[in-house]
Design a protein around this motif. Structure first.
Motif, PDB file in Angstrom:
ATOM      1  N   PRO A   1      11.544  -8.571  -9.650  1.00 38.28           N
ATOM      2  CA  PRO A   1      10.659  -8.420  -8.481  1.00 38.28           C
ATOM      3  C   PRO A   1       9.679  -9.586  -8.403  1.00 38.28           C
ATOM      4  CG  PRO A   1      10.016  -6.917 -10.241  1.00 38.28           C
ATOM      5  CD  PRO A   1      11.292  -7.564 -10.685  1.00 38.28           C
ATOM      6  N   VAL A   2       9.415 -10.057  -7.197  1.00 39.44           N
ATOM      7  CA  VAL A   2       8.477 -11.164  -6.984  1.00 39.44           C
ATOM      8  C   VAL A   2       7.157 -10.578  -6.512  1.00 39.44           C
ATOM      9  CG1 VAL A   2       8.063 -13.330  -5.761  1.00 39.44           C
ATOM     10  CG2 VAL A   2      10.403 -12.661  -6.367  1.00 39.44           C
ATOM     11  N   GLU A   3       6.132 -10.746  -7.308  1.00 38.31           N
ATOM     12  CA  GLU A   3       4.862 -10.059  -7.049  1.00 38.31           C
ATOM     13  C   GLU A   3       4.249 -10.470  -5.718  1.00 38.31           C
ATOM     14  OE1 GLU A   3       0.498  -9.386  -9.164  1.00 38.31           O
ATOM     15  OE2 GLU A   3       2.104 -10.422 -10.229  1.00 38.31           O
ATOM     16  N   SER A   4       4.341 -11.761  -5.366  1.00 37.22           N
ATOM     17  CA  SER A   4       3.696 -12.232  -4.140  1.00 37.22           C
ATOM     18  C   SER A   4       4.523 -11.959  -2.894  1.00 37.22           C
ATOM     19  CB  SER A   4       3.417 -13.738  -4.251  1.00 37.22           C
ATOM     20  OG  SER A   4       4.631 -14.445  -4.425  1.00 37.22           O
ATOM     21  N   ARG A   5       5.788 -11.567  -3.069  1.00 35.28           N
ATOM     22  CA  ARG A   5       6.647 -11.239  -1.925  1.00 35.28           C
ATOM     23  C   ARG A   5       7.046  -9.774  -2.079  1.00 35.28           C
ATOM     24  NH1 ARG A   5       7.445 -14.945   2.379  1.00 35.28           N
ATOM     25  NH2 ARG A   5       6.719 -16.939   1.585  1.00 35.28           N
ATOM     26  N   TRP A   6       6.168  -8.898  -1.611  1.00 37.29           N
ATOM     27  CA  TRP A   6       6.305  -7.495  -1.958  1.00 37.29           C
ATOM     28  C   TRP A   6       7.547  -6.852  -1.357  1.00 37.29           C
ATOM     29  CZ3 TRP A   6       0.611  -7.816  -0.497  1.00 37.29           C
ATOM     30  CH2 TRP A   6      -0.127  -8.211  -1.609  1.00 37.29           C
ATOM     31  N   LEU A   7       7.984  -7.337  -0.194  1.00 39.92           N
ATOM     32  CA  LEU A   7       9.182  -6.760   0.399  1.00 39.92           C
ATOM     33  C   LEU A   7      10.445  -7.098  -0.392  1.00 39.92           C
ATOM     34  CD1 LEU A   7       8.539  -7.176   4.231  1.00 39.92           C
ATOM     35  CD2 LEU A   7       8.836  -5.040   2.990  1.00 39.92           C
ATOM     36  N   SER A   8      10.338  -8.024  -1.335  1.00 42.00           N
ATOM     37  CA  SER A   8      11.478  -8.315  -2.203  1.00 42.00           C
ATOM     38  C   SER A   8      11.801  -7.126  -3.097  1.00 42.00           C
ATOM     39  CB  SER A   8      11.202  -9.551  -3.071  1.00 42.00           C
ATOM     40  OG  SER A   8      10.161  -9.282  -4.017  1.00 42.00           O
ATOM     41  N   LEU A   9      10.888  -6.153  -3.158  1.00 42.87           N
ATOM     42  CA  LEU A   9      11.150  -4.948  -3.943  1.00 42.87           C
ATOM     43  C   LEU A   9      12.308  -4.145  -3.351  1.00 42.87           C
ATOM     44  CD1 LEU A   9      10.091  -3.329  -6.384  1.00 42.87           C
ATOM     45  CD2 LEU A   9       8.619  -2.076  -4.804  1.00 42.87           C
TER      46      LEU A   9
ATOM     47  N   LYS B   1       0.826  -1.203   0.000  1.00 43.39           N
ATOM     48  CA  LYS B   1       0.000   0.000   0.000  1.00 43.39           C
ATOM     49  C   LYS B   1       0.861   1.255   0.000  1.00 43.39           C
ATOM     50  CE  LYS B   1      -4.160  -1.960   2.044  1.00 43.39           C
ATOM     51  NZ  LYS B   1      -5.014  -1.615   0.878  1.00 43.39           N
ATOM     52  N   CYS B   2       1.990   1.185   0.691  1.00 46.30           N
ATOM     53  CA  CYS B   2       2.938   2.299   0.702  1.00 46.30           C
ATOM     54  C   CYS B   2       3.412   2.616  -0.717  1.00 46.30           C
ATOM     55  CB  CYS B   2       4.129   1.931   1.599  1.00 46.30           C
ATOM     56  SG  CYS B   2       5.530   3.072   1.530  1.00 46.30           S
ATOM     57  N   ILE B   3       3.775   1.580  -1.456  1.00 44.67           N
ATOM     58  CA  ILE B   3       4.295   1.759  -2.817  1.00 44.67           C
ATOM     59  C   ILE B   3       3.192   2.198  -3.781  1.00 44.67           C
ATOM     60  CG2 ILE B   3       5.420   0.587  -4.748  1.00 44.67           C
ATOM     61  CD1 ILE B   3       7.180   1.165  -2.240  1.00 44.67           C
ATOM     62  N   GLU B   4       2.011   1.632  -3.624  1.00 45.83           N
ATOM     63  CA  GLU B   4       0.908   1.961  -4.537  1.00 45.83           C
ATOM     64  C   GLU B   4       0.427   3.397  -4.362  1.00 45.83           C
ATOM     65  OE1 GLU B   4      -1.143  -2.461  -5.063  1.00 45.83           O
ATOM     66  OE2 GLU B   4      -1.944  -1.032  -3.598  1.00 45.83           O
ATOM     67  N   THR B   5       0.657   3.977  -3.178  1.00 45.10           N
ATOM     68  CA  THR B   5       0.212   5.348  -2.927  1.00 45.10           C
ATOM     69  C   THR B   5       1.121   6.373  -3.592  1.00 45.10           C
ATOM     70  OG1 THR B   5      -0.626   4.588  -0.781  1.00 45.10           O
ATOM     71  CG2 THR B   5      -0.469   6.952  -1.075  1.00 45.10           C
ATOM     72  N   LEU B   6       2.350   5.986  -3.900  1.00 43.20           N
ATOM     73  CA  LEU B   6       3.300   6.926  -4.504  1.00 43.20           C
ATOM     74  C   LEU B   6       2.872   7.311  -5.928  1.00 43.20           C
ATOM     75  CD1 LEU B   6       6.660   5.222  -3.421  1.00 43.20           C
ATOM     76  CD2 LEU B   6       5.607   7.261  -2.404  1.00 43.20           C
ATOM     77  N   PRO B   7       3.151   8.538  -6.333  1.00 46.02           N
ATOM     78  CA  PRO B   7       2.797   8.978  -7.693  1.00 46.02           C
ATOM     79  C   PRO B   7       3.835   8.544  -8.731  1.00 46.02           C
ATOM     80  CG  PRO B   7       3.754  10.811  -6.492  1.00 46.02           C
ATOM     81  CD  PRO B   7       3.689   9.666  -5.520  1.00 46.02           C
ATOM     82  N   PHE B   8       4.349   7.343  -8.585  1.00 45.71           N
ATOM     83  CA  PHE B   8       5.320   6.795  -9.527  1.00 45.71           C
ATOM     84  C   PHE B   8       5.196   5.280  -9.483  1.00 45.71           C
ATOM     85  CE2 PHE B   8       9.730   5.096 -10.193  1.00 45.71           C
ATOM     86  CZ  PHE B   8       9.790   5.349 -11.550  1.00 45.71           C
ATOM     87  N   ASP B   9       5.139   4.651 -10.649  1.00 45.61           N
ATOM     88  CA  ASP B   9       4.958   3.207 -10.728  1.00 45.61           C
ATOM     89  C   ASP B   9       6.324   2.518 -10.636  1.00 45.61           C
ATOM     90  OD1 ASP B   9       4.199   0.608 -11.185  1.00 45.61           O
ATOM     91  OD2 ASP B   9       2.854   1.080 -12.836  1.00 45.61           O
ATOM     92  N   ILE B  10       6.772   2.283  -9.407  1.00 44.97           N
ATOM     93  CA  ILE B  10       8.077   1.648  -9.202  1.00 44.97           C
ATOM     94  C   ILE B  10       8.080   0.234  -9.772  1.00 44.97           C
ATOM     95  CG2 ILE B  10       9.682   0.789  -7.449  1.00 44.97           C
ATOM     96  CD1 ILE B  10       8.970   3.125  -5.707  1.00 44.97           C
ATOM     97  N   ASP B  11       6.993  -0.498  -9.582  1.00 44.52           N
ATOM     98  CA  ASP B  11       6.917  -1.873 -10.084  1.00 44.52           C
ATOM     99  C   ASP B  11       7.180  -1.931 -11.581  1.00 44.52           C
ATOM    100  OD1 ASP B  11       6.332  -3.182  -7.688  1.00 44.52           O
ATOM    101  OD2 ASP B  11       4.215  -2.667  -7.833  1.00 44.52           O
ATOM    102  N   GLN B  12       6.532  -1.059 -12.327  1.00 43.43           N
ATOM    103  CA  GLN B  12       6.687  -1.067 -13.776  1.00 43.43           C
ATOM    104  C   GLN B  12       8.118  -0.711 -14.172  1.00 43.43           C
ATOM    105  OE1 GLN B  12       4.059  -1.731 -16.313  1.00 43.43           O
ATOM    106  NE2 GLN B  12       6.084  -2.098 -17.194  1.00 43.43           N
ATOM    107  N   PHE B  13       8.688   0.264 -13.477  1.00 47.78           N
ATOM    108  CA  PHE B  13      10.048   0.714 -13.806  1.00 47.78           C
ATOM    109  C   PHE B  13      11.070  -0.394 -13.595  1.00 47.78           C
ATOM    110  CE2 PHE B  13      13.979   3.005 -12.339  1.00 47.78           C
ATOM    111  CZ  PHE B  13      14.374   3.428 -13.605  1.00 47.78           C
ATOM    112  N   VAL B  14      11.050  -1.043 -12.438  1.00 53.87           N
ATOM    113  CA  VAL B  14      12.066  -2.075 -12.165  1.00 53.87           C
ATOM    114  C   VAL B  14      11.827  -3.308 -13.028  1.00 53.87           C
ATOM    115  CG1 VAL B  14      12.525  -1.224  -9.834  1.00 53.87           C
ATOM    116  CG2 VAL B  14      10.781  -2.993 -10.166  1.00 53.87           C
ATOM    117  N   LEU B  15      10.560  -3.597 -13.337  1.00 56.83           N
ATOM    118  CA  LEU B  15      10.274  -4.733 -14.213  1.00 56.83           C
ATOM    119  C   LEU B  15      10.745  -4.444 -15.636  1.00 56.83           C
ATOM    120  CD1 LEU B  15       9.019  -7.536 -14.438  1.00 56.83           C
ATOM    121  CD2 LEU B  15       6.825  -6.439 -14.957  1.00 56.83           C
ATOM    122  N   ASP B  16      10.566  -3.204 -16.089  1.00 58.59           N
ATOM    123  CA  ASP B  16      11.057  -2.818 -17.411  1.00 58.59           C
ATOM    124  C   ASP B  16      12.570  -3.016 -17.510  1.00 58.59           C
ATOM    125  OD1 ASP B  16       8.657  -2.164 -18.585  1.00 58.59           O
ATOM    126  OD2 ASP B  16       8.765  -0.043 -18.065  1.00 58.59           O
TER     127      ASP B  16
END
Length: 391
Positions: free
Chosen positions: A110-118, A61-76
């Motif tokens: 990044p492992v989607e089901s283990r969010w702290l792995s981010l 929830k902390c990451i999703e609230t940010l105005p930047f898609d970190i998940d997409q960036f690191v996955l790219d």
């Protein structure tokens, strides 16, 4: 229940239902307790659901609230180099020019089901940042790329050109590192119920103090901690005093004042959402866990321990079945609290709690009779309680 019946196990010996995160398990527990009540049995001991899932979810929830898609960036970034030896070779040449100790290192999936792995994923991107910018912004040729690669390249390029990207990466890494000690400590099959209440409150206080004034949070536990209003602006620290990590603050310092202020507001919003979720879902108000702290050797001589052991007998009526037995436990506690033979192990915070109580159970008096048979029985029953389903 059918499984128990098929294996000759009586329902009355059920002590606890260990649960993970999904709320459907709470309905399961209600139905099971309803059945036990119909059979005139005591309900199960309720320690709440797994305490590790809420920590992972709070970080998400902390990451999703940010105005930047970190998940997409690191996955790219991961996908860009994953299947292309030529890209890795070209990037390695840029690494040789810009990095000293990280040549030949690439990016972590990044492992989607283990969010702290981010957290480690962001750490790797941050350490590679001096090579990423020249590689994507100066060295890379875009002619002849397939459409999907062009789309990914544009997203990466846009992110690298934005100076706020480094702020968000450092903040994500800082938040993950803040939660990791709790997760690592409780990912064990050793009994940990005696410290879960304290550590859950500690984690909640830590998150709250990232953005709230010291006097609002300090010393509060349980219901007092849960009642703090996170959205009350007069309780907030000034923007520059928020705890968002040294690297995050350094990255903020490289931005214009207006941009830095806007990002601080975004970070505060993210931490507030995280703190509210933790306070709501961690077992910081669970009275059974609160009283199970008496199992810790450090509470042996403390008044809190004497009061807690009596309440714990009432919580565990499924095993401490009579008032007479409860009184025997409390009487033995009074002897236990002033037993000098245990003084040399009380101060150890890293003590093996099972080994400790095994030792207590073998102590005898001058006639050879075990001094703490009832107290040890209570401690054994309490230690059998599962602190998490995520082992």
């Amino acid at each position: 229940l059918k499984f128990l019946e098929d294996n000759g196990l009586q329902h009355k010996y059920l002590l606890q239902c260990s649960m993970d995160g999904p709320s459907v398990n709470h309905a399961f527990l209600r139905h099971l307790n309803d059945r036990l009540t119909l059979e005139k049995q005591l309900p199960l001991v309720d320690l709440g659901s797994c305490s590790l899932h809420p920590v992972h979810t709070a970080f998400r929830k902390c990451i999703e609230t940010l105005p930047f898609d970190i998940d997409q960036f690191v996955l790219d970034l991961y996908q860009w180099f994953r299947l292309s030896a030529a890209r890795r070779e070209d990037y390695c040449e840029v690494q040789k020019e810009t990095l000293a100790g990280y040549i030949g290192e690439y990016f972590i999936k990044p492992v989607e089901s283990r969010w702290l792995s981010l957290g480690p994923v962001c750490d790797r991107v941050i350490e590679q940042y001096p090579a990423l910018k020249p590689y994507f912004l100066s060295n890379l040729r875009t002619t002849g790329m397939i459409a999907s690669s062009v789309t990914r390249y544009k997203r990466i390029k846009e992110s690298l050109e934005d100076p706020s990207t480094l702020v968000f990466l450092n903040f994500a890494a800082y938040m993950a590192e803040s939660f990791n000690p709790f997760v690592k400590q409780f990912q064990t099959d050793e009994p940990m119920v005696h410290v879960l209440y304290d550590k859950a409150n500690e984690l909640a206080r830590q998150c709250l103090q990232m953005f709230l004034k010291h006097e609002i949070v300090a010393g509060k536990v349980g219901a007092d901690l849960a009642s703090i209003d996170c959205n009350k602006s007069e309780n907030w620290l000034p923007r520059k005093s928020m705890m968002v990590g040294s690297a995050t603050k350094r990255a903020l310092g490289e931005l214009s004042a207006d941009k830095s202020n806007l990002l601080c507001l975004a970070l505060r919003k993210s931490v507030i959402v995280t703190a509210e979720y933790l306070v709501k879902h961690l077992p910081i108000t669970n009275s059974i866990l609160r009283d199970m702290q008496c199992l810790h050797p450090m509470l042996r001589t403390v008044e809190l321990g004497r009061l807690a052991v009596g309440r714990l007998c009432n919580h565990l009526r499924k095993v401490i079945t009579t008032d007479k037995m409860c009184d025997a436990v409390c009487s033995e506690w009074m002897l236990y609290s002033c037993d000098d033979t245990l003084a040399n192990v009380d101060s150890s915070k890293s003590i093996d709690i099972s080994a400790y109580w095994e030792r207590v159970s073998t102590i005898t008096d001058s006639t050879g009779t075990k001094k703490y048979s009832n107290l040890s029985f209570l401690a054994k029953a309490a230690r059998s309680e599962e602190h998490t389903s995520e082992l």
